[in-house]
Design a protein around this motif. Structure first.
Motif, mmCIF file in Angstrom:
data_model
loop_
_atom_site.group_PDB
_atom_site.id
_atom_site.type_symbol
_atom_site.label_atom_id
_atom_site.label_comp_id
_atom_site.label_asym_id
_atom_site.label_seq_id
_atom_site.Cartn_x
_atom_site.Cartn_y
_atom_site.Cartn_z
ATOM 1 N N TRP A 95 65.225 2.492 73.145
ATOM 2 C CA TRP A 95 64.814 1.083 72.856
ATOM 3 C C TRP A 95 66.093 0.256 73.142
ATOM 4 C CZ3 TRP A 95 62.387 -0.423 67.357
ATOM 5 C CH2 TRP A 95 61.849 -1.711 67.576
ATOM 6 N N GLY A 96 65.841 -0.790 73.762
ATOM 7 C CA GLY A 96 67.228 -1.449 74.482
ATOM 8 C C GLY A 96 67.334 -1.390 75.549
ATOM 9 N N LEU A 97 66.537 -2.564 76.577
ATOM 10 C CA LEU A 97 66.435 -2.134 78.072
ATOM 11 C C LEU A 97 67.940 -2.547 78.582
ATOM 12 C CD1 LEU A 97 63.922 -3.502 80.439
ATOM 13 C CD2 LEU A 97 66.343 -3.975 80.930
ATOM 14 N N ILE A 98 68.642 -1.566 79.584
ATOM 15 C CA ILE A 98 69.835 -1.422 80.243
ATOM 16 C C ILE A 98 69.393 -1.510 81.806
ATOM 17 C CG2 ILE A 98 71.758 -0.229 80.719
ATOM 18 C CD1 ILE A 98 71.098 1.752 78.688
ATOM 19 N N PRO A 99 69.707 -2.926 82.400
ATOM 20 C CA PRO A 99 69.322 -3.189 83.671
ATOM 21 C C PRO A 99 70.171 -2.369 84.563
ATOM 22 C CG PRO A 99 70.176 -5.265 82.379
ATOM 23 C CD PRO A 99 70.387 -4.048 81.607
ATOM 24 N N PHE A 100 69.540 -1.938 85.775
ATOM 25 C CA PHE A 100 70.394 -1.123 86.868
ATOM 26 C C PHE A 100 71.754 -1.611 87.044
ATOM 27 C CE2 PHE A 100 68.362 -4.393 89.553
ATOM 28 C CZ PHE A 100 69.523 -4.661 90.487
ATOM 29 N N TRP A 101 71.868 -2.968 86.940
ATOM 30 C CA TRP A 101 73.307 -3.362 87.273
ATOM 31 C C TRP A 101 74.211 -3.398 86.256
ATOM 32 C CZ3 TRP A 101 73.882 -7.309 84.012
ATOM 33 C CH2 TRP A 101 72.936 -8.001 83.671
ATOM 34 N N ALA A 102 73.872 -3.021 85.374
ATOM 35 C CA ALA A 102 75.057 -2.987 84.091
ATOM 36 C C ALA A 102 76.093 -1.844 84.046
ATOM 37 C CB ALA A 102 74.357 -2.551 82.792
ATOM 38 N N LYS A 103 77.298 -2.426 83.807
ATOM 39 C CA LYS A 103 78.306 -1.431 83.724
ATOM 40 C C LYS A 103 78.330 -0.473 82.855
ATOM 41 C CE LYS A 103 81.351 -4.896 86.353
ATOM 42 N NZ LYS A 103 82.710 -5.473 86.241
ATOM 43 N N ASP A 104 77.668 -1.035 81.640
ATOM 44 C CA ASP A 104 77.762 0.008 80.416
ATOM 45 C C ASP A 104 76.523 -0.008 79.652
ATOM 46 O OD1 ASP A 104 78.554 -1.998 78.532
ATOM 47 O OD2 ASP A 104 80.640 -1.711 79.095
ATOM 48 N N ASN A 105 76.312 0.465 78.758
ATOM 49 C CA ASN A 105 75.045 0.075 77.743
ATOM 50 C C ASN A 105 75.171 -1.046 76.735
ATOM 51 O OD1 ASN A 105 76.431 1.305 75.815
ATOM 52 N ND2 ASN A 105 75.332 3.377 75.962
ATOM 53 N N GLU A 114 57.659 -15.765 77.801
ATOM 54 C CA GLU A 114 57.790 -16.876 78.402
ATOM 55 C C GLU A 114 58.947 -17.216 79.689
ATOM 56 O OE1 GLU A 114 56.258 -17.458 74.240
ATOM 57 O OE2 GLU A 114 57.762 -16.464 75.258
ATOM 58 N N THR A 115 60.202 -16.226 79.393
ATOM 59 C CA THR A 115 61.093 -16.350 80.233
ATOM 60 C C THR A 115 61.558 -14.947 81.104
ATOM 61 O OG1 THR A 115 62.491 -15.728 78.288
ATOM 62 C CG2 THR A 115 62.278 -18.176 78.777
ATOM 63 N N LEU A 116 60.728 -14.076 81.065
ATOM 64 C CA LEU A 116 60.800 -12.818 81.820
ATOM 65 C C LEU A 116 61.348 -13.012 83.240
ATOM 66 C CD1 LEU A 116 57.930 -10.309 80.635
ATOM 67 C CD2 LEU A 116 60.490 -10.551 80.195
ATOM 68 N N HIS A 117 60.608 -14.159 83.842
ATOM 69 C CA HIS A 117 61.149 -14.384 85.363
ATOM 70 C C HIS A 117 62.460 -14.843 85.434
ATOM 71 C CE1 HIS A 117 56.665 -13.985 85.577
ATOM 72 N NE2 HIS A 117 56.747 -13.642 86.962
ATOM 73 N N GLU A 118 63.053 -15.414 84.301
ATOM 74 C CA GLU A 118 64.270 -16.075 84.411
ATOM 75 C C GLU A 118 65.545 -15.291 84.049
ATOM 76 O OE1 GLU A 118 63.936 -19.500 81.996
ATOM 77 O OE2 GLU A 118 61.839 -19.977 82.616
ATOM 78 N N LYS A 119 65.276 -14.471 83.081
ATOM 79 C CA LYS A 119 66.426 -13.675 82.721
ATOM 80 C C LYS A 119 66.811 -12.711 83.463
ATOM 81 C CE LYS A 119 66.437 -15.906 78.683
ATOM 82 N NZ LYS A 119 67.823 -16.832 78.450
ATOM 83 N N PRO A 120 67.987 -12.564 83.798
ATOM 84 C CA PRO A 120 68.772 -11.562 84.983
ATOM 85 C C PRO A 120 68.330 -10.186 84.197
ATOM 86 C CG PRO A 120 70.167 -13.160 84.495
ATOM 87 C CD PRO A 120 69.173 -13.686 83.342
ATOM 88 N N ASN A 131 63.931 -8.378 87.348
ATOM 89 C CA ASN A 131 63.763 -7.587 88.325
ATOM 90 C C ASN A 131 62.859 -6.548 88.116
ATOM 91 O OD1 ASN A 131 65.516 -8.430 90.195
ATOM 92 N ND2 ASN A 131 67.396 -7.754 89.166
ATOM 93 N N VAL A 132 62.357 -6.293 86.670
ATOM 94 C CA VAL A 132 61.721 -5.190 86.427
ATOM 95 C C VAL A 132 60.443 -5.884 85.691
ATOM 96 C CG1 VAL A 132 63.443 -3.566 86.158
ATOM 97 C CG2 VAL A 132 63.091 -4.852 84.099
ATOM 98 N N ILE A 133 59.845 -6.857 85.885
ATOM 99 C CA ILE A 133 58.610 -7.403 85.139
ATOM 100 C C ILE A 133 57.425 -6.645 85.509
ATOM 101 C CG2 ILE A 133 59.586 -9.771 84.895
ATOM 102 C CD1 ILE A 133 57.785 -10.625 87.006
ATOM 103 N N ASP A 134 57.645 -5.985 86.820
ATOM 104 C CA ASP A 134 56.275 -5.060 87.253
ATOM 105 C C ASP A 134 56.540 -3.634 86.764
ATOM 106 O OD1 ASP A 134 54.915 -7.134 88.293
ATOM 107 O OD2 ASP A 134 56.047 -6.947 90.239
ATOM 108 N N ASN A 135 57.762 -3.351 86.020
ATOM 109 C CA ASN A 135 57.853 -1.923 85.500
ATOM 110 C C ASN A 135 57.359 -2.157 84.190
ATOM 111 O OD1 ASN A 135 59.165 -1.194 87.731
ATOM 112 N ND2 ASN A 135 61.031 -0.728 86.852
ATOM 113 N N ARG A 136 56.120 -1.866 83.980
ATOM 114 C CA ARG A 136 55.329 -2.029 82.639
ATOM 115 C C ARG A 136 55.189 -0.700 82.081
ATOM 116 N NH1 ARG A 136 51.710 -6.533 82.987
ATOM 117 N NH2 ARG A 136 52.814 -7.863 84.297
ATOM 118 N N CYS A 137 55.189 -0.907 80.513
ATOM 119 C CA CYS A 137 55.037 0.403 79.532
ATOM 120 C C CYS A 137 54.280 0.238 78.429
ATOM 121 C CB CYS A 137 56.149 1.025 79.534
ATOM 122 S SG CYS A 137 57.658 0.332 78.272
ATOM 123 N N LEU A 138 53.654 1.154 78.089
ATOM 124 C CA LEU A 138 53.200 1.186 76.622
ATOM 125 C C LEU A 138 54.062 1.577 75.479
ATOM 126 C CD1 LEU A 138 49.422 2.287 77.408
ATOM 127 C CD2 LEU A 138 50.383 -0.083 77.473
#
Length: 204
Positions: free
Chosen positions: A58-68, A80-86, A90-97
């Motif tokens: 729990w706590g998404l780490i983007p692929f480009w992050a240098k650390d966690n 409302e802002t998924l498309h805007e936040k860096p 890039n992962v709005i289509d990576n869906r999970c339950l």
């Protein structure tokens, strides 16, 4: 927002409800209290393998992050802002339950929140349900470990939740059997902005 949840059902009940199998059932432990700020690994079903239950952090780490360290800011993600936040765009289509049977919110009893009442939010019959989530795969540059992590997607609170979470007036995107597949398959986010489900709030 949603930072505290629970999952108290037996592993076999979870597998039966979702018609899926744990990839490592020994990792699962029922918990009455899950604190997101401890970045726990909890059961999820990702869109890549919808018949497998895995443990993601729990706590998404983007692929480009240098650390966690970013994960303390990504426990939740506003729909409302998924498309805007860096961190998320890039992962709005990576869906999970994100599998759960309840979550906790604090109701402010005075205008400044000095007095609060904790509530447990469940379905009336305490059944399993899921939060809509997005996930990412990150490689730890120091160890080479591949870490799968997620954010709970949140939306504007409905009338019921606005009474409970009366400070921020937000709630997680709550899914049921009827729309879980639609979420995993990438249906438009607008379809999930307004959540009307029967919930029960219990002061604890």
């Amino acid at each position: 927002m949603c930072f505290h949840s629970k999952l108290s059902k037996k592993a076999q009940d979870i597998e039966s409800r979702f018609n899926a199998k744990f990839n490592n059932i020994k990792q699962y432990a029922a918990r009455d209290s899950i604190n997101g700020f401890s970045f726990p690994r909890t059961p999820v079903i990702a869109n890549r393998e919808s018949d497998v239950i895995k443990h993601f952090s729990w706590g998404l780490i983007p692929f480009w992050a240098k650390d966690n360290s970013i994960r303390k800011y990504t426990l939740n993600a506003k729909i409302e802002t998924l498309h805007e936040k860096p961190s998320f765009r890039n992962v709005i289509d990576n869906r999970c339950l994100i599998i759960t049977d309840g979550f906790y919110e604090w109701q402010w009893l005075d205008p400044k929140g000095k007095r609060k009442q904790k509530h447990l939010i469940t379905f009336p019959d305490n059944q399993l349900f899921t939060f809509g989530g997005i996930w990412s795969e990150w490689v730890d540059k120091e160890t080479g470990e591949i870490v799968n992590s997620y954010s709970i997607v949140t939306t504007e609170a409905n009338a019921f939740m606005a009474e409970i979470h009366n400070s921020k007036k937000r709630m997680p995107v709550i899914l049921t059997k009827e729309n879980e597949t639609s979420w995993l398959r990438g249906e438009a986010l607008n379809a999930f902005k307004h959540i009307e489900v029967d919930l029960l709030a219990k002061a604890v």
